[in-house]
Design an enzyme around this catalytic site. Structure first.
Site, PDB file in Angstrom:
ATOM      1  N   ASP A  49       0.868  -1.191   0.000  1.00 32.20           N
ATOM      2  CA  ASP A  49       0.000   0.000   0.000  1.00 32.20           C
ATOM      3  C   ASP A  49       0.898   1.232   0.000  1.00 32.20           C
ATOM      4  O   ASP A  49       2.104   1.112   0.225  1.00 32.20           O
ATOM      5  CB  ASP A  49      -0.938   0.026   1.232  1.00 32.20           C
ATOM      6  N   ILE A  77       1.311   0.896  -6.970  1.00 34.55           N
ATOM      7  CA  ILE A  77       1.308  -0.123  -8.040  1.00 34.55           C
ATOM      8  C   ILE A  77       1.260   0.497  -9.439  1.00 34.55           C
ATOM      9  O   ILE A  77       1.450  -0.192 -10.429  1.00 34.55           O
ATOM     10  CB  ILE A  77       0.163  -1.162  -7.876  1.00 34.55           C
ATOM     11  N   THR A 139     -17.124  -4.605  -7.185  1.00 38.98           N
ATOM     12  CA  THR A 139     -18.124  -3.866  -6.407  1.00 38.98           C
ATOM     13  C   THR A 139     -19.543  -4.269  -6.804  1.00 38.98           C
ATOM     14  O   THR A 139     -19.779  -4.655  -7.954  1.00 38.98           O
ATOM     15  CB  THR A 139     -17.966  -2.343  -6.632  1.00 38.98           C
ATOM     16  N   ARG A 182     -20.714   9.529 -12.540  1.00 38.27           N
ATOM     17  CA  ARG A 182     -20.796   8.598 -11.402  1.00 38.27           C
ATOM     18  C   ARG A 182     -20.434   7.180 -11.836  1.00 38.27           C
ATOM     19  O   ARG A 182     -19.829   6.412 -11.101  1.00 38.27           O
ATOM     20  CB  ARG A 182     -22.223   8.625 -10.830  1.00 38.27           C
ATOM     21  N   TYR A 185     -16.687   4.628 -12.272  1.00 40.57           N
ATOM     22  CA  TYR A 185     -16.161   3.589 -11.369  1.00 40.57           C
ATOM     23  C   TYR A 185     -16.742   2.220 -11.727  1.00 40.57           C
ATOM     24  O   TYR A 185     -16.015   1.252 -11.955  1.00 40.57           O
ATOM     25  CB  TYR A 185     -16.522   4.002  -9.947  1.00 40.57           C
ATOM     26  N   ARG A 235     -17.355   7.975   2.441  1.00 43.39           N
ATOM     27  CA  ARG A 235     -18.617   7.260   2.210  1.00 43.39           C
ATOM     28  C   ARG A 235     -19.588   7.528   3.365  1.00 43.39           C
ATOM     29  O   ARG A 235     -19.200   8.110   4.379  1.00 43.39           O
ATOM     30  CB  ARG A 235     -18.323   5.769   2.006  1.00 43.39           C
ATOM     31  N   VAL A 253     -28.864  13.156   0.829  1.00 44.13           N
ATOM     32  CA  VAL A 253     -28.731  13.501  -0.583  1.00 44.13           C
ATOM     33  C   VAL A 253     -30.018  13.121  -1.330  1.00 44.13           C
ATOM     34  O   VAL A 253     -30.478  11.979  -1.232  1.00 44.13           O
ATOM     35  CB  VAL A 253     -27.502  12.777  -1.186  1.00 44.13           C
ATOM     36  N   TYR A 331     -22.407  16.530  -4.274  1.00 42.40           N
ATOM     37  CA  TYR A 331     -21.365  15.822  -5.030  1.00 42.40           C
ATOM     38  C   TYR A 331     -20.918  16.552  -6.296  1.00 42.40           C
ATOM     39  O   TYR A 331     -19.922  16.185  -6.897  1.00 42.40           O
ATOM     40  CB  TYR A 331     -21.865  14.439  -5.474  1.00 42.40           C
ATOM     41  N   TYR A 335     -23.371  13.469 -10.829  1.00 45.73           N
ATOM     42  CA  TYR A 335     -23.671  12.419  -9.845  1.00 45.73           C
ATOM     43  C   TYR A 335     -24.950  11.711 -10.256  1.00 45.73           C
ATOM     44  O   TYR A 335     -25.844  12.282 -10.879  1.00 45.73           O
ATOM     45  CB  TYR A 335     -23.831  13.021  -8.439  1.00 45.73           C
TER      46      TYR A 335
HETATM   47  P1  NAD Z   1      -9.953   1.811   0.956  1.00 42.13           P
HETATM   48  O1  NAD Z   1      -9.870   3.070   0.174  1.00 42.13           O
HETATM   49  O2  NAD Z   1     -10.041   1.901   2.428  1.00 42.13           O
HETATM   50  O3  NAD Z   1      -8.694   0.885   0.599  1.00 42.13           O
HETATM   51  C1  NAD Z   1      -8.046   0.886  -0.647  1.00 42.13           C
HETATM   52  C2  NAD Z   1      -6.543   0.899  -0.378  1.00 42.13           C
HETATM   53  O4  NAD Z   1      -5.863   0.801  -1.642  1.00 42.13           O
HETATM   54  C3  NAD Z   1      -6.067   2.207   0.280  1.00 42.13           C
HETATM   55  O5  NAD Z   1      -5.347   1.945   1.456  1.00 42.13           O
HETATM   56  C4  NAD Z   1      -5.180   2.858  -0.778  1.00 42.13           C
HETATM   57  O6  NAD Z   1      -4.071   3.573  -0.238  1.00 42.13           O
HETATM   58  C5  NAD Z   1      -4.722   1.636  -1.587  1.00 42.13           C
HETATM   59  N1  NAD Z   1      -4.323   2.000  -2.943  1.00 42.13           N
HETATM   60  C6  NAD Z   1      -5.069   2.652  -3.869  1.00 42.13           C
HETATM   61  N2  NAD Z   1      -4.358   2.846  -4.987  1.00 42.13           N
HETATM   62  C7  NAD Z   1      -3.137   2.312  -4.765  1.00 42.13           C
HETATM   63  C8  NAD Z   1      -1.958   2.226  -5.555  1.00 42.13           C
HETATM   64  N3  NAD Z   1      -1.905   2.744  -6.775  1.00 42.13           N
HETATM   65  N4  NAD Z   1      -0.880   1.590  -5.027  1.00 42.13           N
HETATM   66  C9  NAD Z   1      -0.924   1.083  -3.761  1.00 42.13           C
HETATM   67  N5  NAD Z   1      -2.014   1.142  -2.973  1.00 42.13           N
HETATM   68  C10 NAD Z   1      -3.106   1.762  -3.470  1.00 42.13           C
HETATM   69  O7  NAD Z   1     -11.190   0.995   0.363  1.00 42.13           O
HETATM   70  P2  NAD Z   1     -11.898  -0.352   0.901  1.00 42.13           P
HETATM   71  O8  NAD Z   1     -13.244  -0.009   1.371  1.00 42.13           O
HETATM   72  O9  NAD Z   1     -10.978  -1.109   1.769  1.00 42.13           O
HETATM   73  O10 NAD Z   1     -12.110  -1.122  -0.485  1.00 42.13           O
HETATM   74  C11 NAD Z   1     -11.217  -2.104  -0.978  1.00 42.13           C
HETATM   75  C12 NAD Z   1     -11.734  -2.649  -2.301  1.00 42.13           C
HETATM   76  O11 NAD Z   1     -13.080  -3.122  -2.167  1.00 42.13           O
HETATM   77  C13 NAD Z   1     -11.767  -1.622  -3.436  1.00 42.13           C
HETATM   78  O12 NAD Z   1     -11.354  -2.250  -4.632  1.00 42.13           O
HETATM   79  C14 NAD Z   1     -13.220  -1.219  -3.546  1.00 42.13           C
HETATM   80  O13 NAD Z   1     -13.568  -0.821  -4.850  1.00 42.13           O
HETATM   81  C15 NAD Z   1     -13.926  -2.503  -3.129  1.00 42.13           C
HETATM   82  N6  NAD Z   1     -15.253  -2.213  -2.558  1.00 42.13           N
HETATM   83  C16 NAD Z   1     -15.419  -1.910  -1.236  1.00 42.13           C
HETATM   84  C17 NAD Z   1     -16.697  -1.661  -0.747  1.00 42.13           C
HETATM   85  C18 NAD Z   1     -16.968  -1.416   0.713  1.00 42.13           C
HETATM   86  O14 NAD Z   1     -18.100  -1.577   1.105  1.00 42.13           O
HETATM   87  N7  NAD Z   1     -16.002  -1.056   1.528  1.00 42.13           N
HETATM   88  C19 NAD Z   1     -17.804  -1.684  -1.603  1.00 42.13           C
HETATM   89  C20 NAD Z   1     -17.590  -1.960  -2.947  1.00 42.13           C
HETATM   90  C21 NAD Z   1     -16.318  -2.239  -3.412  1.00 42.13           C
HETATM   91  N1  UDP Z   2     -25.285   9.849   1.177  1.00 39.59           N
HETATM   92  C1  UDP Z   2     -26.046  10.811   1.861  1.00 39.59           C
HETATM   93  N2  UDP Z   2     -25.402  11.686   2.695  1.00 39.59           N
HETATM   94  C2  UDP Z   2     -24.068  11.658   2.907  1.00 39.59           C
HETATM   95  C3  UDP Z   2     -23.286  10.674   2.215  1.00 39.59           C
HETATM   96  C4  UDP Z   2     -23.940   9.787   1.370  1.00 39.59           C
HETATM   97  O1  UDP Z   2     -27.277  10.883   1.718  1.00 39.59           O
HETATM   98  O2  UDP Z   2     -23.568  12.475   3.709  1.00 39.59           O
HETATM   99  C5  UDP Z   2     -25.988   8.861   0.313  1.00 39.59           C
HETATM  100  C6  UDP Z   2     -25.446   8.701  -1.117  1.00 39.59           C
HETATM  101  O3  UDP Z   2     -26.033   9.667  -1.977  1.00 39.59           O
HETATM  102  C7  UDP Z   2     -25.874   7.279  -1.438  1.00 39.59           C
HETATM  103  C8  UDP Z   2     -25.757   6.554  -0.106  1.00 39.59           C
HETATM  104  O4  UDP Z   2     -25.766   7.580   0.899  1.00 39.59           O
HETATM  105  O5  UDP Z   2     -27.235   7.272  -1.836  1.00 39.59           O
HETATM  106  C9  UDP Z   2     -24.536   5.676   0.073  1.00 39.59           C
HETATM  107  O6  UDP Z   2     -23.389   6.408  -0.219  1.00 39.59           O
HETATM  108  P1  UDP Z   2     -21.901   5.863  -0.073  1.00 39.59           P
HETATM  109  O7  UDP Z   2     -20.992   7.026  -0.226  1.00 39.59           O
HETATM  110  O8  UDP Z   2     -21.717   5.077   1.165  1.00 39.59           O
HETATM  111  O9  UDP Z   2     -21.631   4.905  -1.314  1.00 39.59           O
HETATM  112  P2  UDP Z   2     -22.509   4.024  -2.313  1.00 39.59           P
HETATM  113  O10 UDP Z   2     -23.318   3.065  -1.516  1.00 39.59           O
HETATM  114  O11 UDP Z   2     -23.354   4.967  -3.124  1.00 39.59           O
HETATM  115  O12 UDP Z   2     -21.469   3.350  -3.149  1.00 39.59           O
END
Ligand code: NAD
Ligand code: UDP
Length: 389
Positions: A49, A77, A139, A182, A185, A235, A253, A331, A335
């Site tokens: 990381d 990376i 995701t 939006r 991603y 988030r 929102v 946003y 969005y």
């Molecule tokens: P996060 O942002 O906390 O963690 C991502 C990590 O990747 C960070 O620590 C960041 O520094 C590292 N990173 C990013 N780009 C990098 C690079 N170029 N080189 C080295 N490190 C790098 O996010 P998270 O919630 O832990 O999510 C992890 C994965 O899960 C992501 O791919 C995300 O899209 C996916 N995801 C998570 C959720 C959730 O609910 N948390 C939902 C949908 C998808």
């Molecule tokens: N949202 C909101 N208020 C905030 C932050 C987020 O109403 O202060 C809403 C956002 O528009 C979405 C949902 O909460 O409908 C979840 O947002 P999040 O950022 O967690 O990510 P998502 O689930 O959309 O990937």
């Protein structure tokens, strides 16, 4: 649980210690996965990381029982030739690295697309060329909007799961127009999923794709102005936590009508642990990982978080606990939103026997207890500072 060598997989075979290259190990999910692997298994983690603040407690001091089983490699990376070597000397790569906060998707679409597609390409390539197994984090957003969202508001079909349940191998991916940035991603994640799938089909890559459905818990994102930028928009869990800590109204929102299912990070990590240790059951699969029983509108989430925070902090809630804000104001241009996200659990249940356990109330109670303990004092001081000056 003890980390004895007698541990077996779901088919009764002994589990051999693995070396795991975990990219994005310093993030929210990575920190919990590292913790699980250190405390409950004998696997070794090469943690990659650019940051390590969230795993510092696992790296220091040297006397920790798992010292020697976790090594931190600070590298980006995007541009570091050490990556291939780390993948080569591991049995498995878990790729979590990504830009994954909605506030970035429409304001930094290029970084979002590069991070989620271009930067993931070498990881897939090195795994494929070196015959290494890959668990890639995608995701739930790849599903986009539900089919039901296009039905008239009063259509009874909206209640039929056929119009909203999100199923790995049959649901379509429905995104908005290109101006709705939006979806940059979701689209990048979808293309990397397709590429991984094709590497599996054409070149025999052993892969598993994870689609997280709103995993939440301690260490998620940051509190603006405390351990992240003042103007940053994390988030929803961290946005609402920040509002509660500062005794401000929670911002809904576009009326807070979107629906989400939230799963506790510790339940979700259990699913990833099963994938890691049961390759024969996990390879070649895409898995939804979420909790279909924890569905709420964002407005209901705000109301529940307000109640829970009051309980854990001992403070009464403020007179106007929520306010409405337009998505454009919150946003910016471009969005759009996923209307509803309920994961079909059939495949993960059949392959890995996994089911989430924690209710929304319980997971919010432990998470907001953590937020209060970690941030309340720092927030109080940051509010007092400008007044003192
Ligand atoms: P996060 O942002 O906390 O963690 C991502 C990590 O990747 C960070 O620590 C960041 O520094 C590292 N990173 C990013 N780009 C990098 C690079 N170029 N080189 C080295 N490190 C790098 O996010 P998270 O919630 O832990 O999510 C992890 C994965 O899960 C992501 O791919 C995300 O899209 C996916 N995801 C998570 C959720 C959730 O609910 N948390 C939902 C949908 C998808
Ligand atoms: N949202 C909101 N208020 C905030 C932050 C987020 O109403 O202060 C809403 C956002 O528009 C979405 C949902 O909460 O409908 C979840 O947002 P999040 O950022 O967690 O990510 P998502 O689930 O959309 O990937």
């Amino acid at each position: 649980m003890s980390s004895s060598s007698a541990r077996v997989d779901l088919d009764g075979n002994p589990i051999n210690p693995l070396t795991i290259c975990m990219i994005g190990a310093g993030g929210f999910i990575g920190s919990h996965l590292c913790e699980k692997l250190m405390t409950e298994t004998q696997h070794t983690v090469l943690a990659v990381d650019v940051y390590n603040d969230k795993i510092k407690h696992l790296l220091e001091p040297d006397s920790l029982p798992w010292a020697g089983r976790i090594q931190f490699h600070r590298l980006n990376i995007k541009n570091d030739s050490r990556l291939e070597g780390l993948i080569k000397c591991s049995d498995l790569t878990v790729n979590l690295a990504a830009i994954c906060t909605p506030a970035d998707y429409n304001t930094r679409p290029l970084d979002t697309i590069y991070s989620n597609f271009i930067d993931a390409l070498p990881v897939v390539k090195y795994c494929s060329e070196n015959n290494k197994r890959l668990i890639h984090f995608s995701t739930c957003e790849v599903y986009g909007k539900t089919i039901g969202s296009f039905l008239p508001q009063d259509s009874p079909l909206r209640q039929d799961p056929a119009y909203y349940l999100l199923t790995e191998d049959t649901s379509p991916c429905i995104f908005g127009s290109i101006e709705k940035q939006r979806w940059s991603y979701a689209c990048a994640k979808q293309l990397i999923e397709r590429l991984i799938y094709a590497e599996g089909a054409e070149n025999g890559l052993e892969f598993t794709i994870v689609r997280p459905f709103n995993w939440i818990g301690p260490r998620m994102d940051f509190i603006p102005g405390i351990d992240g930028p003042s103007e940053g928009v994390p988030r929803v869990l961290a946005c609402f936590s920040n509002n509660l800590l500062r005794r401000e109204p929670l911002k809904l929102v576009d009326g807070g009508e979107s629906q989400r299912t939230f799963v506790y990070i510790k339940d979700a990590i259990e699913a990833v642990h099963l994938m890691i240790e049961n390759p024969a059951r996990a390879n070649g699969h895409i898995f939804n990982v979420g909790n279909p029983n924890n569905e709420v509108t964002v407005r209901q989430l705000a109301e529940m978080m307000t109640k829970v925070y009051s309980k854990v902090s001992g403070e009464d809630s403020i007179e106007t606990p929520t306010i409405d804000v337009s998505s454009k104001e919150f946003y910016g241009e471009g969005y759009d939103d996923s209307d509803k996200r309920i994961p079909d659990m059939t495949i993960i249940n059949k392959q890995l026997g996994w089911d989430p356990k924690t209710s929304l109330w319980d997971l919010l109670e432990s998470t907001l207890t953590y937020q209060h303990r970690t941030y309340a004092e720092a927030v109080k001081q940051s509010i007092a500072k400008p007044l003192a000056n």
